[in-house]
Scaffold this motif. Structure first.
Motif, PDB file in Angstrom:
ATOM      1  N   LEU A 191      -1.445  44.103 -76.366  1.00  0.00           N
ATOM      2  CA  LEU A 191      -1.796  42.855 -75.701  1.00  0.00           C
ATOM      3  C   LEU A 191      -0.775  42.541 -74.625  1.00  0.00           C
ATOM      4  CD1 LEU A 191      -2.533  41.070 -78.997  1.00  0.00           C
ATOM      5  CD2 LEU A 191      -4.123  41.116 -77.109  1.00  0.00           C
TER       6      LEU A 191
ATOM      7  N   VAL B  94       2.106  41.234 -73.166  1.00  0.00           N
ATOM      8  CA  VAL B  94       3.342  40.575 -73.589  1.00  0.00           C
ATOM      9  C   VAL B  94       4.333  40.595 -72.416  1.00  0.00           C
ATOM     10  CG1 VAL B  94       3.164  40.974 -76.078  1.00  0.00           C
ATOM     11  CG2 VAL B  94       4.176  42.732 -74.633  1.00  0.00           C
TER      12      VAL B  94
ATOM     13  N   CYS C 236       0.787  36.642 -74.594  1.00  0.00           N
ATOM     14  CA  CYS C 236       0.877  36.109 -75.965  1.00  0.00           C
ATOM     15  C   CYS C 236       2.320  36.107 -76.438  1.00  0.00           C
ATOM     16  CB  CYS C 236      -0.028  36.887 -76.902  1.00  0.00           C
ATOM     17  SG  CYS C 236       0.478  38.577 -77.111  1.00  0.00           S
ATOM     18  N   GLY C 237       3.244  36.109 -75.496  1.00  0.00           N
ATOM     19  CA  GLY C 237       4.640  35.922 -75.883  1.00  0.00           C
ATOM     20  C   GLY C 237       5.559  36.979 -75.335  1.00  0.00           C
ATOM     21  N   ALA C 238       6.827  36.797 -75.677  1.00  0.00           N
ATOM     22  CA  ALA C 238       7.824  37.815 -75.338  1.00  0.00           C
ATOM     23  C   ALA C 238       7.481  39.068 -76.133  1.00  0.00           C
ATOM     24  CB  ALA C 238       9.203  37.306 -75.718  1.00  0.00           C
ATOM     25  N   ASP C 239       8.007  40.193 -75.702  1.00  0.00           N
ATOM     26  CA  ASP C 239       7.786  41.453 -76.413  1.00  0.00           C
ATOM     27  C   ASP C 239       8.755  41.522 -77.595  1.00  0.00           C
ATOM     28  OD1 ASP C 239       7.498  43.997 -77.301  1.00  0.00           O
ATOM     29  OD2 ASP C 239       7.784  44.964 -75.358  1.00  0.00           O
ATOM     30  N   ILE C 240       8.207  41.362 -78.785  1.00  0.00           N
ATOM     31  CA  ILE C 240       9.071  41.317 -79.982  1.00  0.00           C
ATOM     32  C   ILE C 240       9.825  42.639 -80.142  1.00  0.00           C
ATOM     33  CG2 ILE C 240       9.115  40.907 -82.490  1.00  0.00           C
ATOM     34  CD1 ILE C 240       6.402  39.434 -82.128  1.00  0.00           C
TER      35      ILE C 240
ATOM     36  N   GLY D 170       6.365  32.781 -75.449  1.00  0.00           N
ATOM     37  CA  GLY D 170       6.870  32.814 -74.072  1.00  0.00           C
ATOM     38  C   GLY D 170       5.768  32.608 -73.049  1.00  0.00           C
TER      39      GLY D 170
ATOM     40  N   PRO E  83       4.047  30.586 -82.054  1.00  0.00           N
ATOM     41  CA  PRO E  83       4.147  31.242 -83.365  1.00  0.00           C
ATOM     42  C   PRO E  83       5.547  31.777 -83.686  1.00  0.00           C
ATOM     43  CG  PRO E  83       3.100  32.702 -81.791  1.00  0.00           C
ATOM     44  CD  PRO E  83       3.457  31.452 -81.033  1.00  0.00           C
TER      45      PRO E  83
ATOM     46  N   ARG F  25       0.651  44.991 -89.311  1.00  0.00           N
ATOM     47  CA  ARG F  25      -0.315  45.592 -88.383  1.00  0.00           C
ATOM     48  C   ARG F  25      -0.417  47.101 -88.532  1.00  0.00           C
ATOM     49  NH1 ARG F  25       1.043  40.895 -87.191  1.00  0.00           N
ATOM     50  NH2 ARG F  25      -0.338  39.528 -86.001  1.00  0.00           N
TER      51      ARG F  25
ATOM     52  N   LYS G 213      -3.184  51.246 -90.656  1.00  0.00           N
ATOM     53  CA  LYS G 213      -3.299  52.483 -89.869  1.00  0.00           C
ATOM     54  C   LYS G 213      -2.421  53.585 -90.466  1.00  0.00           C
ATOM     55  CE  LYS G 213      -3.257  49.468 -85.820  1.00  0.00           C
ATOM     56  NZ  LYS G 213      -2.361  49.045 -84.759  1.00  0.00           N
TER      57      LYS G 213
HETATM   58  C1  LIG Z   1      20.017  39.413 -79.179  1.00  0.00           C
HETATM   59  C2  LIG Z   1      18.657  39.402 -78.578  1.00  0.00           C
HETATM   60  C3  LIG Z   1      18.468  38.332 -77.557  1.00  0.00           C
HETATM   61  C4  LIG Z   1      17.033  38.232 -77.173  1.00  0.00           C
HETATM   62  C5  LIG Z   1      16.789  37.022 -76.392  1.00  0.00           C
HETATM   63  C6  LIG Z   1      15.327  36.809 -76.206  1.00  0.00           C
HETATM   64  C7  LIG Z   1      15.109  35.394 -75.914  1.00  0.00           C
HETATM   65  C8  LIG Z   1      13.648  35.083 -75.861  1.00  0.00           C
HETATM   66  C9  LIG Z   1      13.461  33.794 -76.418  1.00  0.00           C
HETATM   67  C10 LIG Z   1      12.362  33.170 -76.506  1.00  0.00           C
HETATM   68  C11 LIG Z   1      11.180  33.458 -75.747  1.00  0.00           C
HETATM   69  C12 LIG Z   1       9.941  33.692 -76.442  1.00  0.00           C
HETATM   70  C13 LIG Z   1       9.800  34.343 -77.584  1.00  0.00           C
HETATM   71  C14 LIG Z   1       8.449  34.782 -77.968  1.00  0.00           C
HETATM   72  O1  LIG Z   1       7.510  34.680 -77.247  1.00  0.00           O
HETATM   73  S1  LIG Z   1       8.343  35.538 -79.470  1.00  0.00           S
HETATM   74  C15 LIG Z   1       6.693  36.084 -79.536  1.00  0.00           C
HETATM   75  C16 LIG Z   1       5.730  34.979 -79.740  1.00  0.00           C
HETATM   76  N1  LIG Z   1       4.384  35.493 -79.854  1.00  0.00           N
HETATM   77  C17 LIG Z   1       3.910  35.916 -80.983  1.00  0.00           C
HETATM   78  O2  LIG Z   1       4.554  35.872 -82.015  1.00  0.00           O
HETATM   79  C18 LIG Z   1       2.502  36.451 -80.912  1.00  0.00           C
HETATM   80  C19 LIG Z   1       2.343  37.483 -81.894  1.00  0.00           C
HETATM   81  N2  LIG Z   1       1.016  38.080 -81.791  1.00  0.00           N
HETATM   82  C20 LIG Z   1      -0.049  37.575 -82.431  1.00  0.00           C
HETATM   83  O3  LIG Z   1      -0.003  36.543 -83.051  1.00  0.00           O
HETATM   84  C21 LIG Z   1      -1.290  38.378 -82.344  1.00  0.00           C
HETATM   85  O4  LIG Z   1      -0.951  39.686 -81.990  1.00  0.00           O
HETATM   86  C22 LIG Z   1      -2.316  37.826 -81.330  1.00  0.00           C
HETATM   87  C23 LIG Z   1      -2.886  36.497 -81.854  1.00  0.00           C
HETATM   88  C24 LIG Z   1      -1.694  37.619 -79.982  1.00  0.00           C
HETATM   89  C25 LIG Z   1      -3.481  38.846 -81.180  1.00  0.00           C
HETATM   90  O5  LIG Z   1      -3.988  39.183 -82.435  1.00  0.00           O
HETATM   91  P1  LIG Z   1      -4.962  40.449 -82.587  1.00  0.00           P
HETATM   92  O6  LIG Z   1      -5.977  40.445 -81.535  1.00  0.00           O
HETATM   93  O7  LIG Z   1      -5.374  40.440 -84.020  1.00  0.00           O
HETATM   94  O8  LIG Z   1      -4.072  41.734 -82.276  1.00  0.00           O
HETATM   95  P2  LIG Z   1      -2.881  42.340 -83.117  1.00  0.00           P
HETATM   96  O9  LIG Z   1      -2.127  41.257 -83.807  1.00  0.00           O
HETATM   97  O10 LIG Z   1      -3.362  43.470 -83.954  1.00  0.00           O
HETATM   98  O11 LIG Z   1      -1.929  42.908 -81.965  1.00  0.00           O
HETATM   99  C26 LIG Z   1      -2.323  44.023 -81.158  1.00  0.00           C
HETATM  100  C27 LIG Z   1      -1.111  44.830 -80.805  1.00  0.00           C
HETATM  101  O12 LIG Z   1      -0.215  44.032 -80.012  1.00  0.00           O
HETATM  102  C28 LIG Z   1       1.073  43.999 -80.640  1.00  0.00           C
HETATM  103  N3  LIG Z   1       1.688  42.693 -80.357  1.00  0.00           N
HETATM  104  C29 LIG Z   1       1.118  41.494 -80.434  1.00  0.00           C
HETATM  105  N4  LIG Z   1       1.968  40.542 -80.064  1.00  0.00           N
HETATM  106  C30 LIG Z   1       3.112  41.171 -79.739  1.00  0.00           C
HETATM  107  C31 LIG Z   1       4.387  40.725 -79.252  1.00  0.00           C
HETATM  108  N5  LIG Z   1       4.639  39.427 -78.998  1.00  0.00           N
HETATM  109  N6  LIG Z   1       5.337  41.635 -79.015  1.00  0.00           N
HETATM  110  C32 LIG Z   1       5.115  42.959 -79.228  1.00  0.00           C
HETATM  111  N7  LIG Z   1       3.928  43.450 -79.678  1.00  0.00           N
HETATM  112  C33 LIG Z   1       2.944  42.566 -79.924  1.00  0.00           C
HETATM  113  C34 LIG Z   1       0.772  44.201 -82.123  1.00  0.00           C
HETATM  114  O13 LIG Z   1       1.909  44.658 -82.787  1.00  0.00           O
HETATM  115  C35 LIG Z   1      -0.323  45.231 -82.055  1.00  0.00           C
HETATM  116  O14 LIG Z   1       0.280  46.476 -81.758  1.00  0.00           O
HETATM  117  P3  LIG Z   1      -0.298  47.832 -82.356  1.00  0.00           P
HETATM  118  O15 LIG Z   1      -0.359  47.655 -83.859  1.00  0.00           O
HETATM  119  O16 LIG Z   1       0.687  48.869 -81.948  1.00  0.00           O
HETATM  120  O17 LIG Z   1      -1.657  48.000 -81.753  1.00  0.00           O
END
Ligand SMILES: CCCCCCCC/C=C\C/C=C/C(=O)SCCNC(=O)CCNC(=O)[C@H](O)C(C)(C)COP(=O)(O)OP(=O)(O)OC[C@H]1O[C@@H](n2cnc3c(N)ncnc32)[C@H](O)[C@@H]1OP(=O)(O)O
Length: 477
Positions: A2, A4, A40-44, A83, A105, A258, A262
């Motif tokens: 998605l 990110v 849908c946010g920062a890349d976790i 994010g 979230p 997730r 698989k």
């Molecule tokens: C010392 C370190 C300092 C770091 C400093 C960083 C500072 C940053 C601070 C704050 C900024 C913001 C932070 C954030 O944004 S945190 C992330 C917030 N967002 C989330 O938590 C969203 C999470 N995702 C979901 O809830 C769901 O995925 C969905 C509702 C968006 C979609 O659901 P669905 O259609 O069911 O798909 P999947 O859940 O199966 O996801 C598909 C695929 O995408 C991957 N994925 C989803 N979201 C993320 C993400 N945020 N980062 C990375 N990857 C993501 C998911 O893992 C699936 O991957 P796959 O299994 O390989 O296909």
């Protein structure tokens, strides 16, 4: 994957806004996600890597947007989360498709919206709504978001076209009142009361979790401190959370949830090509804390259980404990009294292993002693029908050494529950060198049926338990 906000997405956005601001022809800017969704946010996956702190960081992108002299409109479709929503809050206007959803979230992965989200949202939606969204990770639909002032317009047509039309109407209008960092927080006078109410709720719902409390504190800071000071404090809080074990575990869990469906083994067997057998009945050996907890998990999932404990007093005590655990669930409205009775009706206690001759799976949960376990497995091998899977709840012992006490090592696996087994979602399913793919498929499917979340990737093995052949795991704190 998605959409990110990887480093290169942040960079693209940052450069795009700067270019648009420098271009005299541009009079308004629309930010829209390509494809199915707004970010849908920062890349976790990027957290804890250099890319997460590489400029432009999310806050720098946000500042460039908010400080733009031209109106910036975010056009949201799909989900604007984390994010992504923080970027939208830096825009001067937000419009969204009627079926869009927004949310923070971060708390669900042990964090808070650390790109100024806890400080900006209360200025737009008011404290109560912001606390609810941020501390509980609630997603809201576009209509609710519109009602609470987060969105300026709902769209039911082509979102990009509607955004362009919207933009033409706001060109030339003053932007200062649209910059959230310059506004006061709504319902600020109620901050202490709202904080106390939300804190009580958080303590009830998210017992032991730090992030929801930090979320509330950060929202409270949005009232008690200047914008800049509250942002500084937000940064401090997120860094504390980011380096803590809870967020590490919850982020692991996010991906584990997730990847479990698989699962794939090095031999090529996978969820796609391996059929699980259906477990209709099970035996649990050992009526201590683990055995009783495991029995609860199974009967709650409707799997009839024979609980084997050679010490009759202990068995009696365990039956009472199990009834007490179910009473607790009834009290908490997690099941009805009838459901409790149904659970107890499918639980039988016995002191001898021979009662397990017909079960489909046995989970041994006696104490960690290899010789004792090998003895039990050797007996089970003789007593149980040939198709019965023999599983051990061992946390440390070698599955191969346990399996070699039997003539069916292909049907031996580890099913490691974590105490209290009826609460913790963590479950490690471990396979030995001779465990068959069909056994793996069956224990994975069984774990899923119990409501456990599982994982099967080679990469994760190193993270969790180096000495095990494979772990499948997730955690619910
Ligand atoms: C010392 C370190 C300092 C770091 C400093 C960083 C500072 C940053 C601070 C704050 C900024 C913001 C932070 C954030 O944004 S945190 C992330 C917030 N967002 C989330 O938590 C969203 C999470 N995702 C979901 O809830 C769901 O995925 C969905 C509702 C968006 C979609 O659901 P669905 O259609 O069911 O798909 P999947 O859940 O199966 O996801 C598909 C695929 O995408 C991957 N994925 C989803 N979201 C993320 C993400 N945020 N980062 C990375 N990857 C993501 C998911 O893992 C699936 O991957 P796959 O299994 O390989 O296909």
């Amino acid at each position: 994957m998605l959409k990110v906000l990887h480093h290169h997405v942040r960079e693209g956005l940052f450069e795009g806004i700067k270019r648009a601001n420098a271009d005299e022809q541009v009079r308004a800017i629309v930010i829209i996600g390509e494809g199915k969704t707004f970010p849908c946010g920062a890349d976790i996956r990027e957290f804890h890597t250099h890319a997460s702190v590489k400029e432009p960081v999310l806050t720098a992108v946000g500042h460039t947007i908010e400080n733009s002299g031209k109106p910036v409109i975010s056009a949201i479709h799909g989900t604007a989360l984390g994010g992504g929503l923080e970027i939208a809050l830096c825009c001067h206007y937000r419009i969204a498709s009627e079926n869009a959803r927004i949310g923070f979230p971060e708390v669900l992965i042990g964090l808070l919206p650390g790109a100024e989200g806890t400080v900006r949202l209360p200025r737009l939606s008011g404290l109560a709504f912001a606390m609810d969204m941020i501390a509980f990770g609630k997603q809201v639909n576009a209509k609710d978001a519109f009602r609470h002032g987060i969105l300026d317009k709902l769209c039911n047509g082509n979102i990009l076209e509607e955004a362009k039309q919207f933009a033409t109407k706001v060109i030339g209008q003053p932007l200062d009142s649209r910059r959230l960092s310059r506004l006061d927080v709504k319902d600020a006078a109620n901050v202490d009361l709202l904080f106390e109410v939300a804190l009580a709720q958080v303590k009830r719902k998210s017992r032991g979790q730090i992030a929801p409390i930090y979320c509330l504190k950060s929202v409270r800071n949005s009232v008690r401190m200047s914008f800049d000071k509250a942002v500084e404090e937000e940064q401090r809080l997120i860094m504390e959370l980011m380096t803590g074990y809870q967020s590490t575990a919850l982020q692991y869990s996010f991906f584990a949830d997730r990847s479990a469906p698989k699962w794939r083994l090095p031999c090529g067997a996978s969820v796609h090509n391996t059929k699980p057998s259906r477990i209709e009945t099970a035996g649990v050996i050992g009526a201590g804390t683990m055995g009783s907890g495991i029995a609860v998990c199974l009967i709650r999932a409707g799997v009839p259980v024979i609980l084997v404990e050679k010490n009759k007093k202990m068995l009696e005590k365990a039956m009472k404990t199990i009834s007490g655990i179910l009473d607790g669930s009834v009290k908490l409205n997690r099941m009805t009294s009838e459901q409790k009775e149904q659970c107890l009706a499918i639980l039988k206690g016995t002191s001898t292993l021979d009662k397990l001759s017909n079960v489909d799976m046995v989970i041994e949960a006696v104490y960690e002693n290899l010789e004792l376990k090998r003895e039990i497995f050797a007996q089970l091998d003789k007593v149980c029908k040939p198709s019965t899977l023999l599983c051990s709840n061992t946390s440390t012992l070698d599955i191969d050494k346990i399996a070699s006490a039997t003539n069916r090592p292909d049907k031996v696996a580890g099913t490691h529950f974590f105490a209290p087994a009826f609460i913790m979602k963590l479950m490690e399913n471990v396979y030995g060198t001779k465990t068959s793919p069909a056994t793996v498929a069956t224990v994975m499917e069984f774990g899923r049926r119990l409501g456990k979340e599982l994982e099967a990737t080679k990469e994760e093995i190193k993270n969790i338990r180096l000495h095990l052949t494979v772990t499948f795991c997730t955690i619910d704190l």
